[in-house]
Design an enzyme around this catalytic site. Structure first.
Site, mmCIF file in Angstrom:
data_model
loop_
_atom_site.group_PDB
_atom_site.id
_atom_site.type_symbol
_atom_site.label_atom_id
_atom_site.label_comp_id
_atom_site.label_asym_id
_atom_site.label_seq_id
_atom_site.Cartn_x
_atom_site.Cartn_y
_atom_site.Cartn_z
ATOM 1 N N GLN A 346 1.036 -1.084 0.121
ATOM 2 C CA GLN A 346 0.021 -0.036 0.126
ATOM 3 C C GLN A 346 0.941 1.264 0.030
ATOM 4 O OE1 GLN A 346 -3.873 -0.324 1.404
ATOM 5 N NE2 GLN A 346 -3.734 0.904 -0.446
ATOM 6 N N SER A 516 2.151 0.814 6.568
ATOM 7 C CA SER A 516 0.694 0.269 6.484
ATOM 8 C C SER A 516 0.882 -1.259 6.890
ATOM 9 C CB SER A 516 0.330 0.583 5.231
ATOM 10 O OG SER A 516 -0.961 -0.414 4.816
ATOM 11 N N THR A 517 -0.280 -1.799 7.285
ATOM 12 C CA THR A 517 -0.085 -3.201 7.519
ATOM 13 C C THR A 517 -0.928 -3.860 6.646
ATOM 14 O OG1 THR A 517 0.023 -2.823 10.059
ATOM 15 C CG2 THR A 517 -0.740 -5.043 9.167
ATOM 16 N N HIS A 518 -1.071 -3.228 5.210
ATOM 17 C CA HIS A 518 -1.883 -3.900 4.300
ATOM 18 C C HIS A 518 -1.044 -4.662 3.226
ATOM 19 C CE1 HIS A 518 -4.573 -0.239 5.180
ATOM 20 N NE2 HIS A 518 -4.673 -1.000 6.182
ATOM 21 N N ALA A 519 -0.204 -5.575 3.685
ATOM 22 C CA ALA A 519 0.488 -6.545 2.846
ATOM 23 C C ALA A 519 -0.605 -7.377 2.176
ATOM 24 C CB ALA A 519 1.335 -7.537 3.581
#
Lengths: 590, 309
Positions: A346, A516-519
């Site tokens: 992200q 972001s933790t949106h891997a």
């Protein structure tokens, strides 16, 4: 000595959002049995979150995150570079414990846009095939927005999402997001209260001709009794939200919503502090169950008809790759070498910041959703004919929940000569609550050269290889960032900041700074085994009694937080498993 | 700081920011390979705030020697200067915060993946030119990976304070704490610039003093030490007094932060609040134990079906 447990119908690796959704949707109307194995500890709204306003402990020491002492992930920017582990938390923060990361999430709850689902087709039809760079491996999702709409709808009502509809059955409504796909019902709850800085942004961007609307949030704006019968309280705007568990249960999580009905069946069990070390398969390549180690170091085998890897994106990829056998020498789901492909992330940055002298915005109150958003520069909502990139980002002003320690570290970057000393201290004292920024949360297209595999060198506390991430930004993202930085500057100036600072270029990806933790991606959904790991239900092509849930399924990542779609995909999978899978276990769903 | 154990391959100059073999790293205490189920994350209770001795009423240092403490006090006093009327790091008790943090955790206060192997850093070159190496990173790319040295905070402080004084003596003829404020600032500026240059953020070309400071630190990370000092100083200034800093809430008062509160109204979000700052232990208990049997049903409590495996 491996202890053999009694078989169950379903076992999940991970006891977070998607596992609890599957349990709550599959178990009550069937006679199935289900076990979830969760590596972290149990915790509940009361008493565990009653005394949690300690920002040093939760925000800066990562109390709720996966234990880096035991497991990490290595990263390298490209295949020439060495891969090194994330030794301390940086780029992303996966959680652990009952309820998973959804306990500490910020709670933005989006539906992806219709064009996000037809990504490749949409861009080729509108701009021609040359618009997509050669190395980009973006593809369509195996179904459309309209196919997922009813699952989004059910999820939003179960969660009690607070928001304002922008497109009700095709009718564009004032004050909502005019770019969203059509929805069959309004949100179940009105938007959260808006912050002072949010209101300033709202007026300024409206003056620029844009379309601000309140953030759709999985945080209740008022008391709510959900369809399961859970009675829940509204948000207290306390300012301790992201990285904390909600002490009043206003922030939706498995604890507030899906675990109660699932556990009430008596046929669901969550085994905490249980770390899965692999999926077992038989000679035919069919999964037989999972191996795990408990907190005492004892090893168990849990047989199951259906194995679901429902952990964080990176763990899901790794669970498949670690499960190597004669039948699947490169891991479950990897017979065609697709596991780890289309790893995306992200593009989360704050390109422009401003200082408003003599203004205080009360940034330490509220949460991450008490602000408006604009989608005018997201996805293909604007004409890309004359720009040198595809994609875009949601754009938003600084939200609430500002925390003194981490904000003091870099709040004044670019606004003072030095990062310490008398002038810095004086400016921090007068302006800590007067500095805000414009944030972007941008798309991350997939590329041949960005992927995950097993690290040849580093191992975890159990002696198993870490996952290795190979990832960096490309020209498309740098061009997109430059465009969005200019838009951010226009916004911050329209908001009347006395001093502004703009970061005009996208720096190379770095692993040590939280973004972001949106891997996302790595076990993607597709139309056939040649272009994906799973079908549209998350069912693994080469091992059909294994399913994957979560953002690992995304072929590429749009410019919005993943959880709403992660949830909707779990609703879709749960319905298919409940109504169809067990009629012919192990057959591919169509 | 250990020197590299192996000679560099021909044509490659090993940086003095040395690579550490995992064996030489933990001379002071035993770090065993974690086995499954080892509870490795220190519980928060393990944090021991400084306890004032009864006679003096002044906290005692538990990790720093008297001479180290003097240096730390001098550094933090420049990072966040202050006096009684405008409190800074000293008035907030920041040196005691840092001391308590170091005394409380043998290794790290935050979860840290500390298993080897550790990386070797080389001056110059690119990823392409070092691609044949085992675990070799060009110096100007190291920042992208974050913390990689394997050095624990206790060692970083012990060695870093010594190196800082060595550099102060070589440059000005006295230890850091005995220098004038301007000289102290010059030293800290050099360290800060080294750190920013390592991240590609420094303006202009490298100055001679940066080389001198780097040499004084034996390549062991002058910039990284500055970064640690600044981070810990900010933590001590703005964390709850429970941890030994932010004495009398002076850090929060400086920035106008009321500390942890239970709730704010939508109106307060727009117009502000007049609450007095309060520490964590001033927070009204959410559910006083005496009411534990009458907790509102909206609060999810433990249910059967969840247990440790």
């Amino acid at each position: 000595m491996v202890v053999q447990n009694d078989p169950v119908d379903i076992v999940t690796i991970g006891g977070g959002m998607t596992a609890s959704i599957l349990a709550a949707l599959i178990l009550p109307s069937t006679s199935h049995t289900m076990v979830s194995l969760e590596q972290g500890a149990a915790r509940w709204t009361y008493p565990d979150f009653a005394h949690n306003h300690d920002s040093l402990r939760f925000n800066n020491r990562y109390e709720l995150m996966q234990d880096l002492n035991q497991v990490s992930w290595t990263w390298r920017p490209n295949e020439n570079a060495p891969a090194l582990p994330m030794r301390q938390y940086g780029s992303f923060n996966p959680g652990q414990g009952l309820g998973g990361s959804m306990v500490h999430w910020t709670a933005l709850t989006w539906r992806f846009l219709p064009s996000d689902f037809a990504y490749r087709t949409h861009h080729i039809e509108r701009y021609g095939a040359d618009k997509i760079p050669d190395e980009m491996t973006v593809q369509d999702w195996p179904f459309s927005y309209l196919d997922l709409e009813r699952h989004y709808d059910a999820l939003e009502y179960d969660m009690g999402v607070s928001g304002q509809a922008g497109n009700l059955n095709g009718r564009i409504l004032e004050g909502g997001n005019p770019f969203e796909g059509p929805r069959q019902r309004p949100y179940p709850n009105p938007p959260l209260a808006q912050s002072a800085f949010g209101n300033l942004f709202h007026e300024a961007v409206q003056g620029l001709g844009l379309h601000p609307f309140p953030t759709p949030s999985g945080i209740l704006s008022q008391g709510y009794t959900d369809p399961f019968g859970n009675v829940r309280a509204g948000c207290l705007y306390c300012g301790f939200c992201t990285r904390y568990g909600c002490e009043v249960g206003a922030k939706t999580s498995p604890l507030t919503t899906w675990l109660p009905p699932a556990l009430d069946t008596g046929r669901y069990e969550v085994r905490t502090r249980s770390h899965v070390i692999g999926i077992e398969t038989d000679d035919d390549g069919r999964a037989t169950g999972v191996r795990y180690v408990n907190a005492d170091g004892n090893e168990f085998f849990q047989p199951a008809e259906l194995v679901i890897t429902s952990a964080y994106t990176l763990e899901n990829i790794r669970n498949l790759l670690l499960s190597r056998s004669k039948a699947h020498p490169d891991g479950v789901g990897n017979d065609r070498g697709r596991v780890g492909r289309n790893y995306t992330y992200q593009l989360a940055q704050n390109p422009a910041s401003g200082l408003w002298e003599n203004e205080r915005f009360n940034f330490y109150m509220g949460n991450g959703c008490t602000i408006p958003q604009v989608f005018d520069y997201n996805a293909d909502n604007f004409d890309h004919s004359d720009v040198d990139f595809i994609g875009g980002a949601r754009m938003y002003p600084s939200a609430g929940q500002r925390e003194p320690i981490s904000s003091a570290q870099n709040l004044l970057e670019g606004l003072t000569d030095r990062r310490w000393g008398a002038e810095w201290k004086q400016t921090l004292g007068s302006s800590w609550d007067s500095v805000g920024s414009i944030g972007i949360e941008g798309e991350s297209p997939a590329y041949e050269g960005n992927f995950c595999d097993l690290d040849p060198r580093f191992t975890d506390a159990w002696g198993l290889p870490l996952l290795r991430i190979t990832f960096d930004w490309r020209e498309n993202e740098r061009n997109m960032y430059r465009f969005l930085a200019n838009r951010s500057e226009e916004m911050i100036k329209a908001m009347g900041a006395d001093r502004t600072t703009v970061t005009r270029q996208l720096a190379p990806y770095r692993y040590d700074v939280y973004q972001s933790t949106h891997a996302t991606g790595g076990c993607i959904m597709g139309t056939d085994p040649g272009n994906s790991v799973t079908n549209g239900y998350g069912q693994v092509w080469d091992t059909p009694n294994v399913f994957v849930t979560g953002a690992a399924l995304f072929p590429q990542n749009p410019g919005a937080n993943p959880s709403g779609t992660v949830g909707a995909l779990a609703y879709r999978a749960a319905e298919a498993i409940r109504d169809r899978y067990f009629k012919a276990p192990g057959e591919l769903l169509t | 700081m250990a020197e590299p154990e192996e000679a560099a391959p021909p044509g490659r100059k090993i940086s003095r920011r040395a690579f550490i073999s995992s064996g030489s790293l933990f001379g002071g205490f035993l770090l065993v390979q974690c086995t499954a189920g080892t509870e490795t994350r220190p519980p928060p209770q393990q944090f021991l705030p400084p306890a004032p001795p009864e006679q003096t009423g002044v906290p005692a240092y538990r990790f720093f020697t008297a001479s180290e403490a003097r240096t730390v006090e001098a550094i933090t006093a420049r990072l966040i200067p202050g006096d009684e009327s405008d409190p800074g790091a000293i008035e907030a008790g920041v040196p005691f915060y840092i001391d308590a943090k170091l005394a409380s955790f043998e290794s790290f206060a935050e979860p840290t993946f500390i298993q080897g192997p550790f990386v070797e850093v080389v001056d110059g070159g690119t990823f392409e030119s070092t691609a044949d190496g085992d675990l070799v990173v060009p110096e100007d790319q190291l920042y992208r990976y974050g913390y990689q040295s394997g050095v624990t905070p206790q060692t970083e402080y012990r060695d870093g304070l010594q190196s800082l004084n060595d550099y102060a003596v070589s440059r000005y003829g006295s230890e850091f704490a005995d220098l004038a404020a301007e000289e102290q600032d010059s030293i800290l500026e050099v360290l800060d610039t080294i750190q920013q240059r390592a991240e590609g953020d420094a303006e202009g070309s490298e100055q001679a003093e940066e080389g001198a400071a780097t040499a004084a630190f034996g390549g062991s990370g002058a910039g990284g030490f500055f970064s640690t000092l600044r981070t810990d100083t900010i933590e001590g200034m703005f964390s709850d007094p429970l941890y030994g800093g932010n004495k009398d809430l002076v850090g929060w008062t400086l920035i106008g932060y009321p500390g942890p509160q239970r709730a704010y109204s939508p109106q307060e979000m727009l117009i502000g609040t007049r609450r007095n700052p309060q520490p964590l232990d001033g927070l009204t208990p959410m559910n006083p134990d005496r009411h534990a049997h009458e907790v509102p049903e909206a609060l999810e409590q433990p249910r059967s079906g969840v247990r440790d495996g």
